[in-house]
Design an enzyme around this catalytic site. Structure first.
Site, PDB file in Angstrom:
ATOM      1  N   ASP A  52       0.821  -1.204   0.000  1.00 43.19           N
ATOM      2  CA  ASP A  52       0.000   0.000   0.000  1.00 43.19           C
ATOM      3  C   ASP A  52       0.860   1.261   0.000  1.00 43.19           C
ATOM      4  O   ASP A  52       2.085   1.202   0.135  1.00 43.19           O
ATOM      5  CB  ASP A  52      -0.912   0.005   1.233  1.00 43.19           C
ATOM      6  CG  ASP A  52      -1.992  -1.067   1.161  1.00 43.19           C
ATOM      7  OD1 ASP A  52      -2.364  -1.458   0.040  1.00 43.19           O
ATOM      8  OD2 ASP A  52      -2.459  -1.508   2.226  1.00 43.19           O
ATOM      9  N   TYR A 111       6.957  -9.876   6.780  1.00 43.52           N
ATOM     10  CA  TYR A 111       6.869  -8.428   7.001  1.00 43.52           C
ATOM     11  C   TYR A 111       7.462  -8.099   8.367  1.00 43.52           C
ATOM     12  O   TYR A 111       7.409  -8.908   9.301  1.00 43.52           O
ATOM     13  CB  TYR A 111       5.416  -7.960   6.983  1.00 43.52           C
ATOM     14  CG  TYR A 111       4.820  -7.767   5.614  1.00 43.52           C
ATOM     15  CD1 TYR A 111       4.852  -6.525   4.978  1.00 43.52           C
ATOM     16  CD2 TYR A 111       4.211  -8.826   4.937  1.00 43.52           C
ATOM     17  CE1 TYR A 111       4.298  -6.341   3.730  1.00 43.52           C
ATOM     18  CE2 TYR A 111       3.653  -8.648   3.682  1.00 43.52           C
ATOM     19  CZ  TYR A 111       3.697  -7.399   3.085  1.00 43.52           C
ATOM     20  OH  TYR A 111       3.148  -7.232   1.839  1.00 43.52           O
TER      21      TYR A 111
END
Length: 249
Positions: A52, A111
């Site tokens: 994003d 992540y």
């Protein structure tokens, strides 16, 4: 026609995410323009995922097809890195088999989310500053529930186009790095859009004492995004690694 993987990294702040979109600068768009310029033909790439706006990538893979053999890889890398600018780094070009797919063949993704407890002008753009200490032990107690969770609807972006909210998490833990930095690491076979930032936001509620580990479990069982915590800022989130069976580290 030959297929190649790109291994690249980028700082997310200057871009409106990975994916090409109208009237916005994206990582995918900048890399495609660079490849098309250097190879002198239109080139499209497919990434391992879609980060994003503002989210960083230490490691991202993308594949593309080209009709000829890329003979001088070193020269090509120099040319590409000159064009994409300082916020994107293209580290390698890897020949792969014709059916290799950067998104569908990825077996694991990792992540990391960085939290700093000390205000500093040096880490601010790439981490989240939390002025209060968090209870790391309780956050890890809650995070351990993720290892036994399959349905992540409570952390999925509302009205997304995902066909399933099933993910398999193999690692989820907080660790202190030095006296003033906490890092959350999570590894799974796949991630939903906004999932990690929502998980971190809910775990931060646990660390602040606003939510118990049992309450965290209850939020997962409710399968309701509105029950979970806030979505954390993107600049502190990094796509840290992507694994493939046929690519060695």
């Amino acid at each position: 026609m030959a297929r190649y993987f790109l291994r690249l990294a980028y700082r997310g702040a200057p871009f409106h995410g990975w994916q090409v979109q109208p009237n916005a600068v994206s990582v995918q768009g900048e890399v495609e323009k660079a490849l098309s310029t250097v190879l002198r033909t239109a080139v499209a790439i497919v990434g391992a995922g879609r980060t994003d706006t503002g989210v960083n990538a230490r490691v991202m893979y993308a594949h593309f097809d080209f009709e000829d053999e890329l003979a001088d890889k070193r020269r090509l890398l120099v040319s590409l890195n000159r064009i994409v600018g300082r916020d994107i780094a293209i580290h390698d070009i890897i020949p792969v088999h014709d059916d290799a797919h950067a998104r569908f063949d990825a077996t694991l993704r990792t992540y990391k989310y960085f939290v700093t407890f000390e205000k500093t002008p040096f880490f601010y753009p790439l981490s989240w500053h939390c002025p209060h200490r968090l209870d790391i032990e309780r956050m890890n107690e809650a995070a351990s529930v993720l290892l036994a969770t399959e349905d992540f609807t409570s952390f999925a972006k509302l009205h997304s186009d995902a066909k399933t909210n099933i993910c398999r998490v193999s690692k989820a833990e907080w660790a202190m790095e030095g006296a003033n930095t906490a890092v959350f690491t999570i590894t799974a076979d796949r991630f939903l859009r906004n999932m990690v930032r929502a998980v971190v936001g809910t775990l931060v509620d646990v660390g602040r004492g606003k939510l118990t580990p049992e309450g965290f479990r209850n939020i997962i069982e409710r399968k309701d995004r509105c029950a979970a915590g806030q979505s954390m800022p993107g600049e502190a989130l990094y796509l840290w690694d992507v694994k493939y069976d046929y690519i060695k580290d």
